[in-house]
Design an enzyme around this catalytic site. Structure first.
Site, PDB file in Angstrom:
ATOM      1  N   PRO A  13       0.847  -1.201   0.000  1.00 38.20           N
ATOM      2  CA  PRO A  13       0.000   0.000   0.000  1.00 38.20           C
ATOM      3  C   PRO A  13       0.882   1.251   0.000  1.00 38.20           C
ATOM      4  O   PRO A  13       1.817   1.354   0.801  1.00 38.20           O
ATOM      5  CB  PRO A  13      -0.778  -0.110   1.318  1.00 38.20           C
ATOM      6  CG  PRO A  13      -0.697  -1.555   1.701  1.00 38.20           C
ATOM      7  CD  PRO A  13       0.614  -2.058   1.161  1.00 38.20           C
ATOM      8  N   ALA A  14       0.614   2.160  -0.919  1.00 40.58           N
ATOM      9  CA  ALA A  14       1.494   3.326  -1.047  1.00 40.58           C
ATOM     10  C   ALA A  14       1.393   4.248   0.169  1.00 40.58           C
ATOM     11  O   ALA A  14       2.341   4.960   0.491  1.00 40.58           O
ATOM     12  CB  ALA A  14       1.135   4.101  -2.310  1.00 40.58           C
ATOM     13  N   GLY A  16       1.123   4.791   4.180  1.00 37.88           N
ATOM     14  CA  GLY A  16       1.382   4.050   5.414  1.00 37.88           C
ATOM     15  C   GLY A  16       1.552   4.974   6.609  1.00 37.88           C
ATOM     16  O   GLY A  16       1.542   6.203   6.482  1.00 37.88           O
ATOM     17  N   LEU A  17       1.722   4.363   7.763  1.00 35.22           N
ATOM     18  CA  LEU A  17       1.923   5.129   8.999  1.00 35.22           C
ATOM     19  C   LEU A  17       3.396   5.099   9.388  1.00 35.22           C
ATOM     20  O   LEU A  17       3.973   4.022   9.545  1.00 35.22           O
ATOM     21  CB  LEU A  17       1.097   4.510  10.136  1.00 35.22           C
ATOM     22  CG  LEU A  17       1.191   5.255  11.478  1.00 35.22           C
ATOM     23  CD1 LEU A  17       0.415   6.577  11.424  1.00 35.22           C
ATOM     24  CD2 LEU A  17       0.663   4.391  12.633  1.00 35.22           C
ATOM     25  N   GLY A  18       3.989   6.273   9.557  1.00 31.92           N
ATOM     26  CA  GLY A  18       5.356   6.361  10.077  1.00 31.92           C
ATOM     27  C   GLY A  18       5.335   6.221  11.594  1.00 31.92           C
ATOM     28  O   GLY A  18       4.365   6.633  12.244  1.00 31.92           O
ATOM     29  N   TYR A  48      13.904   3.228  16.411  1.00 33.48           N
ATOM     30  CA  TYR A  48      12.824   4.080  16.922  1.00 33.48           C
ATOM     31  C   TYR A  48      12.494   3.745  18.379  1.00 33.48           C
ATOM     32  O   TYR A  48      11.793   4.499  19.056  1.00 33.48           O
ATOM     33  CB  TYR A  48      11.561   3.982  16.056  1.00 33.48           C
ATOM     34  CG  TYR A  48      11.755   4.358  14.600  1.00 33.48           C
ATOM     35  CD1 TYR A  48      12.871   5.093  14.189  1.00 33.48           C
ATOM     36  CD2 TYR A  48      10.830   3.994  13.634  1.00 33.48           C
ATOM     37  CE1 TYR A  48      13.057   5.419  12.850  1.00 33.48           C
ATOM     38  CE2 TYR A  48      11.003   4.332  12.292  1.00 33.48           C
ATOM     39  CZ  TYR A  48      12.119   5.036  11.907  1.00 33.48           C
ATOM     40  OH  TYR A  48      12.295   5.366  10.584  1.00 33.48           O
ATOM     41  N   LYS A  77      13.831  -1.779   9.830  1.00 37.03           N
ATOM     42  CA  LYS A  77      15.154  -1.379   9.321  1.00 37.03           C
ATOM     43  C   LYS A  77      16.281  -1.841  10.246  1.00 37.03           C
ATOM     44  O   LYS A  77      16.133  -1.821  11.475  1.00 37.03           O
ATOM     45  CB  LYS A  77      15.215   0.153   9.183  1.00 37.03           C
ATOM     46  CG  LYS A  77      14.018   0.734   8.468  1.00 37.03           C
ATOM     47  CD  LYS A  77      14.080   2.214   8.206  1.00 37.03           C
ATOM     48  CE  LYS A  77      12.714   2.715   7.742  1.00 37.03           C
ATOM     49  NZ  LYS A  77      11.790   3.013   8.848  1.00 37.03           N
ATOM     50  N   HIS A 110      19.171   0.794   7.147  1.00 33.48           N
ATOM     51  CA  HIS A 110      18.651   2.117   7.530  1.00 33.48           C
ATOM     52  C   HIS A 110      19.506   3.280   6.981  1.00 33.48           C
ATOM     53  O   HIS A 110      18.977   4.300   6.553  1.00 33.48           O
ATOM     54  CB  HIS A 110      18.575   2.200   9.063  1.00 33.48           C
ATOM     55  CG  HIS A 110      17.535   3.141   9.564  1.00 33.48           C
ATOM     56  ND1 HIS A 110      16.814   2.924  10.710  1.00 33.48           N
ATOM     57  CD2 HIS A 110      17.086   4.322   9.079  1.00 33.48           C
ATOM     58  CE1 HIS A 110      15.974   3.924  10.894  1.00 33.48           C
ATOM     59  NE2 HIS A 110      16.124   4.788   9.920  1.00 33.48           N
TER      60      HIS A 110
END
Ligand code: A2P
Length: 317
Positions: A13-14, A16-18, A48, A77, A110
């Site tokens: 899906p182009a 997304g949620l960061g 993260y 990543k 990353h």
């Protein structure tokens, strides 16, 4: 929902949620809210520091909602201190454990930067391993093996410039499938975008909204604010949309995957709805004039004399 097609016809899906900067204590609800609204692509990373909480949210979504693993696209990543060939599988397995998943859809290197195993962020040139000691192509070999082992369906890179991509392509069995880089109207990176296109490398746009919640240490003085840009705000007004929605829509119209971060339920919904905005050729032309080659994430934290890269030009090449 627009999809990005991979070489084997798998589709990401182009939109997304960061999750970069999504704080622990908030990211759990953000993921659940997003998936409930219809998000099917979540962008994560070990660095993260929130993959455990993301994993708990995913697990709860699978048990509470009518959604299964194959309905979601999950990216993570490899951090810079796990580039050594022997460290890649353990790092990936830790991420899978934290996310409570058996496989990733996409795993990325990353940064093209290699740190010693016990260093998270460098404070001196000694914190880096030389690229002769741990070449990116050797890290990539382990990434390829992760695909063969079924730990991830696809592999790619992040923050790679054309020279580094060319070098990696010439030494790889699997050409990187994605390059995740900063992309927005102030940083349109046309050369990199066209190089990726001609090598069938898809692009994911990070910091699509200008990433205003970065830590101060990663900010420079007098940064331009994307969300206040008059062209963007005018187009937004004419479409009864918000500036953030126009920025997201711009990335989607360019054919990128776009991963805005939010932990706020209203903005999570607002960003999702940006998928349904249409920009005209004129809108796109107006926005194309805004390029300033301005990086919010400028990479200067990796620049050390006698380190890996002694200039930003070398880092981004
Ligand atoms: P919040 O998480 O409170 O919504 P980027 O994706 O470029 O890194 O930008 C993330 C930043 O943009 C965060 O500060 C996030 O705050 C904010 N943000 C996310 N969505 C919107 C929106 N629709 N309007 C304004 N700011 C937004």
């Amino acid at each position: 929902m627009t999809k990005i097609k991979f070489r084997n016809n798998d589709e990401m899906p182009a939109f997304g949620l960061g999750t970069w900067k999504s704080e622990e204590g908030k990211v759990y609800n953000a993921i659940k809210t997003a998936i409930k609204i219809g998000y099917r692509h979540i962008d994560c990373a070990h660095i993260y520091g929130n993959e455990k909480e993301v994993g708990q949210a995913l697990s709860d979504c699978f048990s509470e909602m009518d959604i299964s693993r194959k309905d979601l696209w999950i990216t993570s990543k490899l951090w810079n201190n796990s580039h050594a060939y022997k460290d890649v599988f353990p790092a990936l397995k830790q991420t899978l454990k934290d996310l409570q998943l058996e496989y990733l859809d996409l795993y990325l290197i990353h940064w093209p930067v290699t740190l010693k195993r016990d260093v998270t962020f460098p404070t001196s040139a000694e914190d880096f391993l030389s690229l002769d000691e741990v070449p990116l192509a050797k890290t990539w070999e382990a990434m390829e093996e992760a695909v063969y082992a079924g730990l991830t369906k696809h592999i790619g890179v992040s923050n790679f410039g054309i020279k580094k991509l060319e070098d990696l392509i010439s030494k790889s069995e699997i050409t990187p499938e994605i390059n995740q880089v900063e992309l927005h109207p102030y940083l349109q990176q046309e050369d990199l975008v066209s190089f990726c296109k001609s090598n069938s490398i898809k692009l994911t746009a990070y910091a699509p909204l200008g990433s205003a919640d970065r830590p101060d240490a990663l900010k420079s003085q007098n940064e331009p604010t994307l969300l206040d840009n008059p062209t963007i705000t005018e187009i937004a007004k004419s479409k009864n949309a918000t500036p953030a929605q126009i920025l997201i829509s711009w990335g989607l119209h360019k054919g990128f995957a776009v991963i805005p971060k939010s932990t706020n339920p209203d903005r999570i919904k607002q960003n999702y709805d940006a998928q349904y905005i249409t920009l005209t050729k004129d809108d796109m032309e107006e926005i194309s004039k805004l390029d300033k080659e301005f990086r919010y994430v400028d990479g200067s934290i990796w620049i050390y004399k006698n380190g890996h890269f002694s200039s930003l030009e070398e880092l981004w090449a």
